[in-house]
Design a protein around this motif. Structure first.
Motif, PDB file in Angstrom:
ATOM      1  N   GLY A 111       3.608   3.212   1.706  1.00 16.53           N
ATOM      2  CA  GLY A 111       2.789   2.765   0.589  1.00 16.53           C
ATOM      3  C   GLY A 111       1.434   3.413   0.473  1.00 16.53           C
ATOM      4  O   GLY A 111       0.568   2.919  -0.255  1.00 16.53           O
ATOM      5  N   GLY A 112       1.220   4.522   1.178  1.00 17.39           N
ATOM      6  CA  GLY A 112      -0.062   5.204   1.121  1.00 17.39           C
ATOM      7  C   GLY A 112      -0.068   6.367   0.149  1.00 17.39           C
ATOM      8  O   GLY A 112       0.948   6.700  -0.472  1.00 17.39           O
ATOM      9  N   TYR A 113      -1.226   6.996   0.025  1.00 16.91           N
ATOM     10  CA  TYR A 113      -1.406   8.179  -0.808  1.00 16.91           C
ATOM     11  C   TYR A 113      -1.768   9.361   0.076  1.00 16.91           C
ATOM     12  O   TYR A 113      -2.483   9.215   1.076  1.00 16.91           O
ATOM     13  CB  TYR A 113      -2.537   7.973  -1.817  1.00 16.91           C
ATOM     14  CG  TYR A 113      -2.276   6.923  -2.868  1.00 16.91           C
ATOM     15  CD1 TYR A 113      -1.541   7.214  -4.010  1.00 16.91           C
ATOM     16  CD2 TYR A 113      -2.801   5.636  -2.726  1.00 16.91           C
ATOM     17  CE1 TYR A 113      -1.323   6.259  -4.990  1.00 16.91           C
ATOM     18  CE2 TYR A 113      -2.589   4.668  -3.702  1.00 16.91           C
ATOM     19  CZ  TYR A 113      -1.850   4.988  -4.828  1.00 16.91           C
ATOM     20  OH  TYR A 113      -1.633   4.033  -5.792  1.00 16.91           O
ATOM     21  N   VAL A 114      -1.303  10.535  -0.302  1.00 18.74           N
ATOM     22  CA  VAL A 114      -1.670  11.762   0.393  1.00 18.74           C
ATOM     23  C   VAL A 114      -2.865  12.382  -0.320  1.00 18.74           C
ATOM     24  O   VAL A 114      -2.742  12.810  -1.466  1.00 18.74           O
ATOM     25  CB  VAL A 114      -0.503  12.762   0.434  1.00 18.74           C
ATOM     26  CG1 VAL A 114      -0.918  14.039   1.153  1.00 18.74           C
ATOM     27  CG2 VAL A 114       0.711  12.133   1.100  1.00 18.74           C
ATOM     28  N   LEU A 115      -4.008  12.422   0.348  1.00 16.57           N
ATOM     29  CA  LEU A 115      -5.208  12.952  -0.282  1.00 16.57           C
ATOM     30  C   LEU A 115      -5.168  14.472  -0.361  1.00 16.57           C
ATOM     31  O   LEU A 115      -5.349  15.054  -1.436  1.00 16.57           O
ATOM     32  CB  LEU A 115      -6.447  12.500   0.490  1.00 16.57           C
ATOM     33  CG  LEU A 115      -7.790  13.001  -0.051  1.00 16.57           C
ATOM     34  CD1 LEU A 115      -8.037  12.453  -1.457  1.00 16.57           C
ATOM     35  CD2 LEU A 115      -8.927  12.620   0.893  1.00 16.57           C
ATOM     36  N   LYS A 116      -4.928  15.114   0.789  1.00 19.60           N
ATOM     37  CA  LYS A 116      -4.914  16.579   0.793  1.00 19.60           C
ATOM     38  C   LYS A 116      -4.461  17.100   2.151  1.00 19.60           C
ATOM     39  O   LYS A 116      -4.361  16.357   3.129  1.00 19.60           O
ATOM     40  CB  LYS A 116      -6.294  17.137   0.463  1.00 19.60           C
ATOM     41  CG  LYS A 116      -7.416  16.659   1.373  1.00 19.60           C
ATOM     42  CD  LYS A 116      -8.774  17.136   0.860  1.00 19.60           C
ATOM     43  CE  LYS A 116      -9.926  16.500   1.622  1.00 19.60           C
ATOM     44  NZ  LYS A 116     -11.239  16.911   1.089  1.00 19.60           N
ATOM     45  N   PHE A 117      -4.205  18.426   2.167  1.00 19.31           N
ATOM     46  CA  PHE A 117      -3.905  19.157   3.392  1.00 19.31           C
ATOM     47  C   PHE A 117      -5.130  19.984   3.760  1.00 19.31           C
ATOM     48  O   PHE A 117      -5.747  20.613   2.906  1.00 19.31           O
ATOM     49  CB  PHE A 117      -2.711  20.098   3.210  1.00 19.31           C
ATOM     50  CG  PHE A 117      -1.467  19.408   2.725  1.00 19.31           C
ATOM     51  CD1 PHE A 117      -1.012  18.257   3.334  1.00 19.31           C
ATOM     52  CD2 PHE A 117      -0.749  19.919   1.649  1.00 19.31           C
ATOM     53  CE1 PHE A 117       0.135  17.618   2.890  1.00 19.31           C
ATOM     54  CE2 PHE A 117       0.401  19.295   1.203  1.00 19.31           C
ATOM     55  CZ  PHE A 117       0.849  18.138   1.819  1.00 19.31           C
ATOM     56  N   VAL A 127      -4.704   1.837   0.201  1.00 18.30           N
ATOM     57  CA  VAL A 127      -5.649   1.031  -0.569  1.00 18.30           C
ATOM     58  C   VAL A 127      -5.454  -0.447  -0.278  1.00 18.30           C
ATOM     59  O   VAL A 127      -4.322  -0.949  -0.239  1.00 18.30           O
ATOM     60  CB  VAL A 127      -5.478   1.306  -2.072  1.00 18.30           C
ATOM     61  CG1 VAL A 127      -6.395   0.406  -2.897  1.00 18.30           C
ATOM     62  CG2 VAL A 127      -5.757   2.775  -2.379  1.00 18.30           C
ATOM     63  N   GLU A 128      -6.552  -1.140  -0.072  1.00 21.99           N
ATOM     64  CA  GLU A 128      -6.528  -2.586   0.132  1.00 21.99           C
ATOM     65  C   GLU A 128      -6.653  -3.286  -1.213  1.00 21.99           C
ATOM     66  O   GLU A 128      -7.662  -3.125  -1.911  1.00 21.99           O
ATOM     67  CB  GLU A 128      -7.693  -3.005   1.039  1.00 21.99           C
ATOM     68  CG  GLU A 128      -7.717  -4.476   1.391  1.00 21.99           C
ATOM     69  CD  GLU A 128      -6.824  -4.784   2.580  1.00 21.99           C
ATOM     70  OE1 GLU A 128      -7.280  -5.489   3.477  1.00 21.99           O
ATOM     71  OE2 GLU A 128      -5.663  -4.330   2.609  1.00 21.99           O
ATOM     72  N   ASN A 129      -5.637  -4.022  -1.615  1.00 21.18           N
ATOM     73  CA  ASN A 129      -5.730  -4.805  -2.846  1.00 21.18           C
ATOM     74  C   ASN A 129      -4.794  -6.000  -2.771  1.00 21.18           C
ATOM     75  O   ASN A 129      -3.908  -6.069  -1.918  1.00 21.18           O
ATOM     76  CB  ASN A 129      -5.429  -3.952  -4.092  1.00 21.18           C
ATOM     77  CG  ASN A 129      -4.046  -3.338  -4.051  1.00 21.18           C
ATOM     78  OD1 ASN A 129      -3.051  -4.036  -3.914  1.00 21.18           O
ATOM     79  ND2 ASN A 129      -3.968  -2.023  -4.181  1.00 21.18           N
ATOM     80  N   LYS A 130      -4.986  -6.940  -3.676  1.00 24.85           N
ATOM     81  CA  LYS A 130      -4.243  -8.197  -3.635  1.00 24.85           C
ATOM     82  C   LYS A 130      -2.775  -8.015  -3.993  1.00 24.85           C
ATOM     83  O   LYS A 130      -1.951  -8.868  -3.683  1.00 24.85           O
ATOM     84  CB  LYS A 130      -4.894  -9.202  -4.596  1.00 24.85           C
ATOM     85  CG  LYS A 130      -6.309  -9.594  -4.199  1.00 24.85           C
ATOM     86  CD  LYS A 130      -6.908 -10.573  -5.196  1.00 24.85           C
ATOM     87  CE  LYS A 130      -8.321 -10.968  -4.806  1.00 24.85           C
ATOM     88  NZ  LYS A 130      -8.936 -11.912  -5.779  1.00 24.85           N
ATOM     89  N   GLU A 131      -2.432  -6.913  -4.642  1.00 19.48           N
ATOM     90  CA  GLU A 131      -1.049  -6.698  -5.053  1.00 19.48           C
ATOM     91  C   GLU A 131      -0.154  -6.339  -3.874  1.00 19.48           C
ATOM     92  O   GLU A 131       1.055  -6.543  -3.920  1.00 19.48           O
ATOM     93  CB  GLU A 131      -0.988  -5.593  -6.109  1.00 19.48           C
ATOM     94  CG  GLU A 131      -1.712  -5.939  -7.404  1.00 19.48           C
ATOM     95  CD  GLU A 131      -1.674  -4.802  -8.392  1.00 19.48           C
ATOM     96  OE1 GLU A 131      -1.090  -3.744  -8.056  1.00 19.48           O
ATOM     97  OE2 GLU A 131      -2.223  -4.957  -9.503  1.00 19.48           O
ATOM     98  N   ASN A 132      -0.730  -5.785  -2.815  1.00 19.10           N
ATOM     99  CA  ASN A 132       0.053  -5.389  -1.655  1.00 19.10           C
ATOM    100  C   ASN A 132       0.209  -6.560  -0.685  1.00 19.10           C
ATOM    101  O   ASN A 132      -0.776  -7.168  -0.280  1.00 19.10           O
ATOM    102  CB  ASN A 132      -0.613  -4.225  -0.926  1.00 19.10           C
ATOM    103  CG  ASN A 132      -0.630  -2.963  -1.758  1.00 19.10           C
ATOM    104  OD1 ASN A 132       0.194  -2.789  -2.651  1.00 19.10           O
ATOM    105  ND2 ASN A 132      -1.557  -2.075  -1.468  1.00 19.10           N
ATOM    106  N   GLN A 133       1.444  -6.858  -0.323  1.00 14.49           N
ATOM    107  CA  GLN A 133       1.680  -7.905   0.659  1.00 14.49           C
ATOM    108  C   GLN A 133       1.218  -7.491   2.043  1.00 14.49           C
ATOM    109  O   GLN A 133       0.803  -8.327   2.840  1.00 14.49           O
ATOM    110  CB  GLN A 133       3.174  -8.252   0.709  1.00 14.49           C
ATOM    111  CG  GLN A 133       3.649  -9.089  -0.469  1.00 14.49           C
ATOM    112  CD  GLN A 133       5.103  -9.463  -0.317  1.00 14.49           C
ATOM    113  OE1 GLN A 133       5.990  -8.605  -0.323  1.00 14.49           O
ATOM    114  NE2 GLN A 133       5.375 -10.733  -0.165  1.00 14.49           N
TER     115      GLN A 133
END
Length: 262
Positions: A111-117, A127-133
Motif C-alpha cells: 500500500g505504499g508509493y515509490v518516490l524515486k530511484f 501515507v497515514e490517513n483514516k481510510e487505511n486500516q
C-alpha cells in the motif's frame, strides 16, 4: 497484553497484518515465485519492467504544498560494487534495474508509493490517513520484512545459479513524520515533484547504520507500534550510534533507533 494486530500462531510481522490488509492476501510463496520469474526473464530476455512511480506522481501533484504524515522507507543494495566488477555492463544494468523494481513492487504490495530511484537505492513512503486500516508504520515495517525475504529467497538463488555471483544483501531504514510536497516549477502537470522534510533525511541516515539484511527504524516508528510488535525490535542506540548524531525534537534527548530481530 492482547493486541488488535496479534496473530498468536506465528511470530511474523507480515502474518500479523494479513487479516487486516483490506482483504488483500500477501502470499509469500507466490510473491517469491513471481520475483524469480521476472528476474529470470530480465537476465535472459532484457525484460522491461512496468513503470511504478506514476501513482506516486499523481498523489504528489494532488497534494502540492501540503504537509503529510507518512512513514518513509529507504532500501539500498549491498554488494553492488562486487557485481559491477563481475558482470558485463548490460547484465549489471538489468540486475540493478530488476532489484530496484522488485523492491518497488513490494512497496506497492503493502500500500505504499515509490518516490524515486537513487542509484541502486529505492525510496518509498506510506501515507497515514483514516481510510487505511493498517497504520503507515505497520505497513512500512511489514514491507521491509518482505523485502529481505524477496532478496534472500527470490533474487539471491538466481544470482548464485544463473549469474555465478555471491549473495547480496540490503539495508533498510524507516522513519515517520511530516513531509511537505514540493513542486519545482509552475507547470502543474510536468514540473518535478518531490518530498522534503526531516523524516526523509532521518530515514536515509538510519538506513546508513544498517548492516546487510538489517531493518532499522526510528523512535517515531517504534512508538507507533503496539507492545506485541515492539517485541520484534531491540534498542541499538547506545551501542552503535553516537549521541551527537541523532536528536529528537527535545535537544536534551537522543533520537533513538531500533533494529529488527529475526
Amino acid at each position: 497484553m492482547s493486541s488488535k494486530y496479534d496473530v498468536k500462531q506465528t511470530p511474523n510481522i507480515i502474518d500479523i497484518l494479513l487479516g487486516k490488509n483490506l482483504g488483500k492476501t500477501i502470499d509469500s510463496d507466490t510473491l517469491i515465485k513471481n520475483v524469480q520469474n521476472r528476474v529470470n526473464n530480465a537476465l535472459e530476455n532484457g525484460y522491461e519492467y512496468t513503470r511504478v512511480i506514476d501513482s506516486s506522481e499523481r498523489f504528489l501533484r494532488k497534494n502540492v504544498f501540503e504537509q503529510i504524515d507518512m512513514a518513509v522507507l529507504y532500501v539500498d543494495i549491498v554488494g553492488s560494487t562486487k557485481m559491477s566488477m563481475a558482470l558485463p555492463s548490460d547484465k549489471l544494468s538489468i540486475m540493478i534495474s530488476s532489484f530496484s523494481q522488485e523492491m518497488s513492487y513490494v512497496i506497492e504490495k503493502f500500500g505504499g508509493y515509490v518516490l524515486k530511484f537513487v542509484g541502486d537505492a529505492v525510496i518509498g513512503y506510506f501515507v497515514e490517513n483514516k481510510e487505511n486500516q493498517i497504520p503507515a508504520a505497520y505497513s512500512a515495517v511489514a514491507c521491509a520484512e518482505s523485502m529481505v525475504k524477496v532478496v534472500k529467497q527470490g533474487i539471491n538463488p538466481i544470482l548464485i545459479e544463473k549469474v555465478g555471483l555471491s549473495e547480496i544483501g540490503i539495508k533498510i531504514g524507516v522513519d515517520f513524520g511530516k513531509n511537505v510536497v514540493v513542486r519545482y516549477g509552475a507547470d502543474e502537470e510536468k514540473a518535478f515533484v518531490d518530498l522534503l522534510g526531516p523524516t526523509m533525511n532521518m530515514a536515509s541516515k538510519i538506513q546508513n547504520l544498517a548492516k546487510p539484511n538489517q531493518i532499522i527504524v526510528g523512535q517515531k516508528v517504534y512508538g507507533k507500534l503496539d507492545p506485541y510488535m515492539q517485541e520484534f525490535f531491540s534498542d541499538m542506540t547506545d551501542k552503535q550510534v553516537s549521541p551527537l548524531q541523532y536528536y529528537s525534537e527535545d535537544p536534551e534527548r537522543i533520537y533513538r533507533v531500533y533494529v529488527y530481530k529475526y
